[in-house]
Design an enzyme around this catalytic site. Sequence first.
Site, PDB file in Angstrom:
ATOM      1  N   GLU A  89       8.432  20.018  20.594  1.00  0.00           N
ATOM      2  CA  GLU A  89       9.042  18.704  21.444  1.00  0.00           C
ATOM      3  C   GLU A  89      10.021  18.551  21.129  1.00  0.00           C
ATOM      4  O   GLU A  89      11.127  19.272  20.817  1.00  0.00           O
ATOM      5  CB  GLU A  89       8.592  17.794  19.724  1.00  0.00           C
ATOM      6  CG  GLU A  89       7.392  17.830  18.789  1.00  0.00           C
ATOM      7  CD  GLU A  89       7.155  17.104  17.802  1.00  0.00           C
ATOM      8  OE1 GLU A  89       6.086  17.020  16.874  1.00  0.00           O
ATOM      9  OE2 GLU A  89       7.825  15.649  17.268  1.00  0.00           O
ATOM     10  N   CYS A 330      10.355  13.613  13.175  1.00  0.00           N
ATOM     11  CA  CYS A 330      10.473  15.482  13.019  1.00  0.00           C
ATOM     12  C   CYS A 330       8.632  15.688  12.970  1.00  0.00           C
ATOM     13  O   CYS A 330       8.519  15.680  11.902  1.00  0.00           O
ATOM     14  CB  CYS A 330      11.231  15.401  12.651  1.00  0.00           C
ATOM     15  SG  CYS A 330      11.674  16.807  12.570  1.00  0.00           S
TER      16      CYS A 330
HETATM   17  S1  SF4 Z   1      14.696  19.137   8.119  1.00  0.00           S
HETATM   18 FE1  SF4 Z   1      14.323  21.132   7.087  1.00  0.00          FE
HETATM   19  S2  SF4 Z   1      12.749  21.322   7.455  1.00  0.00           S
HETATM   20 FE2  SF4 Z   1      13.302  19.985   8.978  1.00  0.00          FE
HETATM   21  S3  SF4 Z   1      13.255  21.219  10.319  1.00  0.00           S
HETATM   22 FE3  SF4 Z   1      15.129  21.010   9.212  1.00  0.00          FE
HETATM   23  S4  SF4 Z   1      15.370  22.560   8.075  1.00  0.00           S
HETATM   24 FE4  SF4 Z   1      13.667  22.677   8.587  1.00  0.00          FE
END
Ligand code: SF4
Length: 342
Positions: A89, A330
């Site tokens: 994405e 995300c």
């Molecule tokens: S918040 Fe943590 S689990 Fe999510 S993409 Fe970033 S490093 Fe990876």
Amino acid sequence: MKNIYNYTLNELEQYFISKGEKGFKAIQLFDWLYKKRINTFDDMSNLKKNLIETLKIDYKISSLKIITKETGKDVYKYLFELEDKSKIEAVLMLHDYGNSLCVSSQVGCNMGCLFCESGRLKKIRNLETYEMVLQFLQIEADLNIKISHVVLMGIGEPFDNYENIIKFIDIISCNKGIDLGVRHITVSTCGIVPKIKEFMNYGKQINLAISLHAPNDQIRDEIMPINKVYKLDLLIKTLKEYIKVTNRRVTFEYVLLDNINDSYENAIELSKLLKGMNCYVNLIPYNETSHSKFKKSNEKKTMQFYDTLKKQKINVTIRKEFGQNLNAACGQLRANYKEELQ
Ligand code: SF4
């Protein structure tokens, strides 16, 4: 065959020299690829025919497949398919200060942060540099806009793919091509200490953001497994060194989770942790999903947290929320797409 978007200007200069050509051909090639946005070698009219043929043998120019594009208020969310059918994405956000692209750096992520949708999708592989460059080029072309800011905050831990993200930054900031200001590029890490040390000596004025999300080891251990490897003490000590060496301000990302990390005491503890550092805290309203283990902090608690930090003289902002109804958390678009396939 090698992908042309994988290579920095310097690497292409070396390539041309190895072919008995002048190094400045790389500048011409960069101009075609990144200024004129030409994506066939045959159209690069100031390169000799035999050189074009050589380039065609050695390199390919590819694109990513756009599977879906979701549009919301001030936000566009893209799901791309890569050559090996992996999905990633990228999110384009329209701010009053410019257009900011959030780039993914890995297929999945192994860091396992409990509040993160991406963390549910285990890492399959690192993205190659060209796969990050193409997120940028294709979204600019698709929306017919100019991207002014890039944040490496999409799926993946950028410092777990260090070499490729550095090349990506070198390419998009090169003044013979896209020429994006380095101060408009932000790398976000969950706190991989050895890579923060390496990044300290990279020598460019890139912004560093730390996914902190907790004021102490107890909470951070629970929600971010990386904290079991690099404790807060070490992380903060390294960041103080980083600030001293680079003379740059560090951003701390802090997602507010109801009854987990959002109390008045947590805000006081966070202020003490960051006291005297050249930094600011970005409070992030949590984006609840159907898989969420956590709840979003309510407005009252959010404002109390914000006010407490302010009173303690910590620079703090609350991040604008983008497209909660748009699978905007995300990793969510990719996760949902995967579920549709199963
Ligand atoms: S918040 Fe943590 S689990 Fe999510 S993409 Fe970033 S490093 Fe990876």
